[in-house]
Design a protein around this motif. Structure first.
Motif, short mmCIF file in Angstrom:
data_model
loop_
_atom_site.label_atom_id
_atom_site.label_comp_id
_atom_site.label_asym_id
_atom_site.label_seq_id
_atom_site.Cartn_x
_atom_site.Cartn_y
_atom_site.Cartn_z
N ASN A 43 9.28 67.75 28.67
CA ASN A 43 9.30 67.36 30.08
C ASN A 43 8.99 68.54 31.01
OD1 ASN A 43 9.91 64.89 29.06
ND2 ASN A 43 11.96 64.75 29.93
N LYS B 99 9.18 71.69 30.49
CA LYS B 99 9.94 72.93 30.36
C LYS B 99 9.89 73.45 28.93
CE LYS B 99 13.86 73.61 33.28
NZ LYS B 99 15.28 73.25 33.49
N ARG C 231 19.45 54.77 23.11
CA ARG C 231 18.84 54.33 24.36
C ARG C 231 17.41 53.86 24.13
NH1 ARG C 231 21.63 54.95 28.52
NH2 ARG C 231 23.58 56.03 28.17
N ILE C 232 16.93 53.10 25.08
CA ILE C 232 15.52 52.72 24.99
C ILE C 232 14.72 53.84 25.63
CG2 ILE C 232 13.78 51.07 25.73
CD1 ILE C 232 15.77 48.94 25.41
N VAL D 236 10.75 56.08 25.70
CA VAL D 236 9.35 56.21 25.32
C VAL D 236 9.12 57.70 25.07
CG1 VAL D 236 6.95 55.88 26.02
CG2 VAL D 236 8.68 54.23 26.74
N VAL D 237 8.57 58.02 23.90
CA VAL D 237 8.36 59.42 23.53
C VAL D 237 6.87 59.66 23.33
CG1 VAL D 237 8.88 61.23 21.85
CG2 VAL D 237 10.59 59.48 22.35
N GLU D 238 6.38 60.69 23.99
CA GLU D 238 4.98 61.06 23.83
C GLU D 238 4.94 62.45 23.20
OE1 GLU D 238 1.57 60.54 27.06
OE2 GLU D 238 2.46 62.52 27.16
N ILE E 208 1.75 58.46 22.32
CA ILE E 208 3.04 57.79 22.24
C ILE E 208 3.42 57.57 20.77
CG2 ILE E 208 4.29 55.65 22.74
CD1 ILE E 208 2.71 55.49 25.37
N GLU F 201 6.91 64.50 26.00
CA GLU F 201 7.39 63.90 27.23
C GLU F 201 8.33 62.78 26.79
OE1 GLU F 201 5.54 64.28 30.83
OE2 GLU F 201 5.58 66.22 29.81
N ILE F 202 9.53 62.76 27.32
CA ILE F 202 10.51 61.73 26.94
C ILE F 202 11.01 61.06 28.21
CG2 ILE F 202 12.70 61.28 25.76
CD1 ILE F 202 12.35 64.00 24.38
N VAL F 203 10.90 59.73 28.25
CA VAL F 203 11.49 58.97 29.36
C VAL F 203 12.46 57.98 28.75
CG1 VAL F 203 11.06 57.32 31.21
CG2 VAL F 203 9.43 59.16 30.82
N HIS F 204 13.73 58.01 29.17
CA HIS F 204 14.66 56.98 28.72
C HIS F 204 15.03 56.09 29.90
CE1 HIS F 204 17.59 60.06 30.02
NE2 HIS F 204 18.38 59.04 30.28
N PHE F 205 15.33 54.84 29.58
CA PHE F 205 15.61 53.87 30.64
C PHE F 205 17.10 53.82 30.94
CE2 PHE F 205 11.57 52.48 28.86
CZ PHE F 205 10.82 52.37 30.02
N ILE F 206 17.41 53.56 32.18
CA ILE F 206 18.79 53.50 32.63
C ILE F 206 18.97 52.27 33.50
CG2 ILE F 206 19.49 55.92 32.52
CD1 ILE F 206 18.32 55.87 35.53
N PHE G 125 19.84 46.10 34.03
CA PHE G 125 18.65 45.72 33.26
C PHE G 125 18.36 44.22 33.34
CE2 PHE G 125 19.51 49.67 30.73
CZ PHE G 125 18.27 50.26 30.96
N TYR H 82 19.23 61.69 37.42
CA TYR H 82 18.04 61.27 36.69
C TYR H 82 17.55 59.91 37.18
CZ TYR H 82 15.38 59.63 32.60
OH TYR H 82 14.41 59.14 31.78
N ASP I 27 23.84 49.13 28.92
CA ASP I 27 23.87 50.52 29.36
C ASP I 27 25.25 50.89 29.86
OD1 ASP I 27 23.30 53.02 30.08
OD2 ASP I 27 21.94 52.51 31.72
N ARG J 198 10.60 66.84 34.71
CA ARG J 198 9.95 65.55 34.95
C ARG J 198 9.03 65.21 33.79
NH1 ARG J 198 6.95 65.01 40.25
NH2 ARG J 198 5.98 63.31 39.12
N ARG K 123 -1.13 51.87 26.36
CA ARG K 123 -1.26 51.31 25.01
C ARG K 123 0.00 50.57 24.54
NH1 ARG K 123 0.14 55.42 20.35
NH2 ARG K 123 0.18 53.54 19.12
#
Lengths: 67, 339
Positions: A6, A8, A31-32, A34-36, A41, A59-64, B125, B151, B175, B223, B230
């Motif tokens: 991310n 850093k 957690r759900i 998405v990892v790139e 991906i 790059e990691i984005v987790h949902f909240i 959600f 976050y 969650d 970030r 995809r």
């Protein structure tokens, strides 16, 4: 191992050597997310077998839920 | 008056301002994200803004929910009503509608009609996936936003082009991290709102939208941007070739009903799953009174109510006949559960 996560540069123990272990390390395994990895991906089924090497960019984005 | 939008017009152009004026936007939630984006859009001159919320203003909201003041918390004014009042002071030349109601899969279709875009400012959600279904079904853009602690994430769904939320998470997540359990600071709310409102201005004025899922951690100064094109699923039940819009179906709604003569309400969640009751009780330590646990259920006092929680997620909330109160208590209770 040095990874770029991310935006850093992060120093991680050498045993954190797969996407799965990385998510465990950050306590994101349940957690759900998405990892790139290096601009691609990674599918959930591949988290265990996708190995990480020095210099990888993630790059990691987790949902909240909140808002 | 002519100068009202001049700074914005210098950047976007005069035609763009007319497009913004014609915009009809639905904001789901008048909490932190909702009040912030509503204020920005009202100031920007969006012609019609509808803001929906089921809750009322509390003191704990004032730290980050910019439309509200002490008098609203003192008088427990519904958030949607308090927001409308303030937004009309900010811009009297636009139309503000407020709806004080609980959105669910069966009423959202009517609520969405007459709008060109939905902003997600909800806090869970389930509503997010309901709104995603409704947006895709009606073919209008949906700008997701969420934040907790320091976050936040945001993603814009353009039906027929980008993946939808259902493509990104293929089941309803539970969650344990919410603003009520781990807190939130105001700056992340403003960052996520700024990103959401930028997307809205782009959509209204016809600028291109990239399929980028974004996250920001303002405290850690991190970030992430991921191109998720995809991940678009051709078989997605919401945006795929044979959509069923599962979150709009009756059988997938969280149901609540008053139990006759018992001053209690039963809540049945949409998705059944097995909860580990002992883990749940451990998380609730210090927050509940007189807990009783057996292999089938957990019973305890929480927020002034006795809750009997079954391991499939069903619960009976005692001490009220009010469905709304029972659901609020249930949702707050469930926030403390993590696997």
């Amino acid at each position: 191992m040095t990874l770029q996560i991310n935006g850093k540069q992060v120093e991680l123990p050498d045993n954190v050597n797969s996407v799965k272990k990385l998510l465990l390390h950050y306590k994101l395994e349940s957690r759900i997310a998405v990892v790139e990895l290096n601009k691609e991906i990674v599918k959930k089924e591949e988290y265990e077998k996708r190995k990480l090497v020095n210099g990888d960019t993630l790059e990691i984005v987790h949902f909240i839920g909140g808002g | 008056m002519k100068t009202r939008y001049s700074r914005q017009e210098l950047f976007l152009g005069e035609t763009a301002q007319r497009k913004i004026r014609n915009g009809r936007i639905l904001i789901i939630g008048a909490g932190a994200l909702g009040s912030s984006s509503a204020e920005m859009l009202a100031r920007a001159g969006v012609g019609k803004i509808t803001i929906v919320d089921r809750d009322y203003v509390e003191w704990s909201n004032l730290q980050r929910q910019h439309l509200f003041a002490e008098e609203h918390a003192e008088q427990r004014i519904p958030k949607a009503a308090a927001a409308k009042q303030r937004l009309e002071q900010i811009n009297s030349h636009i139309t503000i509608h407020s709806l004080i109601c609980d959105i669910h899969g069966l009423n959202i279709g009517e609520i969405v009609k007459g709008h060109d875009l939905i902003i997600d400012a909800s806090d869970n959600f389930e509503i997010r996936l309901i709104a995603n279904d409704a947006a895709v079904k009606q073919g209008i853009p949906f700008v997701m936003g969420a934040c907790v602690a320091s976050y936040g994430t945001t993603f814009t769904v353009l039906p027929g082009e980008t993946p939808c939320l259902h493509c990104l998470f293929n089941h309803l997540p539970i969650d344990g991290m919410t603003c009520e359990t781990v807190g939130v600071i105001s700056p992340i709310v403003q960052i996520i709102t700024a990103l959401q409102v930028t997307q809205v201005l782009k959509i209204l004025t016809g600028a291109p939208i990239e399929p980028i899922l974004k996250s920001v951690d303002v405290w850690k100064d991190e970030r992430a941007d991921i191109d998720v094109s995809r991940l678009k699923n051709a078989d997605c039940p919401t945006c795929g070739s044979g959509p069923t819009y599962p979150y709009l179906q009756y059988e997938n709604q969280t149901k609540s009903e008053v139990l006759c003569g018992r001053e209690a309400v039963q809540i049945r969640p949409a998705a059944t799953r097995e909860f580990i009751l002992q883990t749940f009780l451990d998380k609730l330590k210090g927050l509940v009174g007189n807990p009783i646990i057996n292999p089938f259920l957990l019973s305890c006092e929480f927020a002034g109510h006795r809750i009997v929680f079954f391991k499939d997620g069903r619960a009976i909330v005692h001490g009220t006949n009010d469905l709304r109160i029972a659901r609020t208590v249930y949702n707050r209770f469930l926030q403390y559960y993590t696997d």
